[in-house]
Scaffold this active site. Sequence first.
Site, mmCIF file in Angstrom:
data_model
loop_
_atom_site.group_PDB
_atom_site.id
_atom_site.type_symbol
_atom_site.label_atom_id
_atom_site.label_comp_id
_atom_site.label_asym_id
_atom_site.label_seq_id
_atom_site.Cartn_x
_atom_site.Cartn_y
_atom_site.Cartn_z
ATOM 1 N N LYS A 1 0.420 -14.216 16.254
ATOM 2 C CA LYS A 1 0.231 -15.196 15.395
ATOM 3 C C LYS A 1 0.701 -14.502 13.707
ATOM 4 O O LYS A 1 0.006 -13.539 13.944
ATOM 5 C CB LYS A 1 -0.842 -15.484 15.387
ATOM 6 N N ARG B 1 -1.469 -23.228 28.286
ATOM 7 C CA ARG B 1 -1.118 -24.313 28.819
ATOM 8 C C ARG B 1 -0.872 -24.051 30.431
ATOM 9 O O ARG B 1 -1.138 -24.583 31.427
ATOM 10 C CB ARG B 1 -0.624 -25.547 28.322
#
Length: 501
Positions: free
Chosen positions: A279, A353
Amino acid sequence: MEFSIKSGSPEKQRTACVVVGIFESRKLSIAAEQIDRASNGYLGDIMRRGDMDGKLGRTLLLHNVPNTLGDRILLVGLGRERDFSTKSYRKAIGAAIQALHDTGTADATFYLTELPLKKQSTAWKIEQAVIGMFENLYRFDECKSTAEKSRRALKRITLSVPRRNELEMGEAALKRGIAIGRACQLARDLGNRPGNICTPTHLAETAQNLARMLPLKATILERTDMEALKMGALLSVARGSRQDPKLIILEYQGSSSQNKPIVLVGKGVTFDSGGISLKPGEAMDEMKFDMCGAAAVLGTLQAVAELELPLNVIGVIPATENLPDGQASKPGDIVTSLSGKTIEILNTDAEGRLILCDALSYSARFMPDTIIDLATLTGACVIALGHVASALYSNNDALSKELGQAAEAALDPVWPMPLWEEYQEQLKSNFADMANIGGRPAGSVTAACFLSRFTEEMNWAHLDIAGTAWKSGAQKGATGRPVPLLMEFILRRAAEHRDAH
Ligand code: BES
Ligand code: MN
Ligand code: ZN
């Protein structure tokens, strides 16, 4: 803090502070009117002079009000009477608590719980008042070397009910409010703890401590257990971390084992750097909050066990860090999930996920009546709904509606989002059964679509809490959401269960 329930006239309370409401345009609430009458129009005079206009959230502290037995009276503005709503009620409670905290009053008796609110019972008002008080008094200072001390902390709060025959019901509502308030507090503490303290091991120890104090059973699966089970998706996220991943299972049995449980699955990424798909640096510290789903599961189970609710609830938490490393998963890597389905990891930052799909597949063994996962899953959800509503996805319309109603009652809003076939196409992979990302359009939807492939046989709902689990900026900190919603949902189920027997 000590809480109690009482019924009686406001002018006769021997307390450090009596808290009463004032509407706009000089309209007194019933309790304020009683004080006004006893004091020969003292409150009316103050309002005529313009010292208190009754605007929502305004407060005014009065001393030595004639013919009243309390030391002080706190007037709380409620806004216009015809606009008075559940939201204004909570805001007024918050303003009152803040004012009491600032004055250093040790005890107070609240008459705001007697305010008329369309469609809301006294029980609801008491429960919400207590939750609001916990929320407003919360501080996180365990990492400061010197904690700010208020001059004289608020110690005792009494909540008034209009009639004596409501005392018993009031006590029950108080008990629920305290359990929910404490559950939010636990969820917020866990969320606010930094990543170097709140590790997967810390979450597992928290579950084990809860199981020591309460009727709960904790089971912790280690990396070797996950390997034996073939949880390839969960393990792929943990590869880059030096902290051991944990799969935490916390079980509460409040009714016959024949009754299928509600299963809550919480994303427990204790720090999300993005992994190899690193990130950008800005606000990356906030990725310590990426375990707020897990925190909500732990808080909710604590409250359910404290209240000894007559149903079965199981918490399942996949916990890991997501860090870059020579061993870490790389874009293009393909892993096999517990379900047997293969996943091409196109972006290692879509890790939530990956850990959730294995936790959801694992949870099928509990034969859930209902399974709900909670996850700070996508930045796209924050773009779609901001910081107001959590995104709600479900493969069952009745469940979706039930959660929507609980959310509204709990003042913890959700908004329904689609799980349509058309979105599933975005998850196509040339090399595996599916990719772990679906591109920029509808990012929160495609993340939910990914999860839906692992829950087809269950009554499932998914809450994307990326925008609601914490606040940024000057107020940076965990909110405890969606604990209030989950508790409302579970309490309603428990009440149905009681009615059926
Ligand atoms: N934990 C983040 C989601 C997130 C980001 C929540 C910012 C709140 C604020 C999640 O693991 C993530 O990184 N998601 C990616 C998915 C993308 C790579 C498809 C995202 O939202 O950017
Ligand atoms: Mn991520
Ligand atoms: Zn994440």
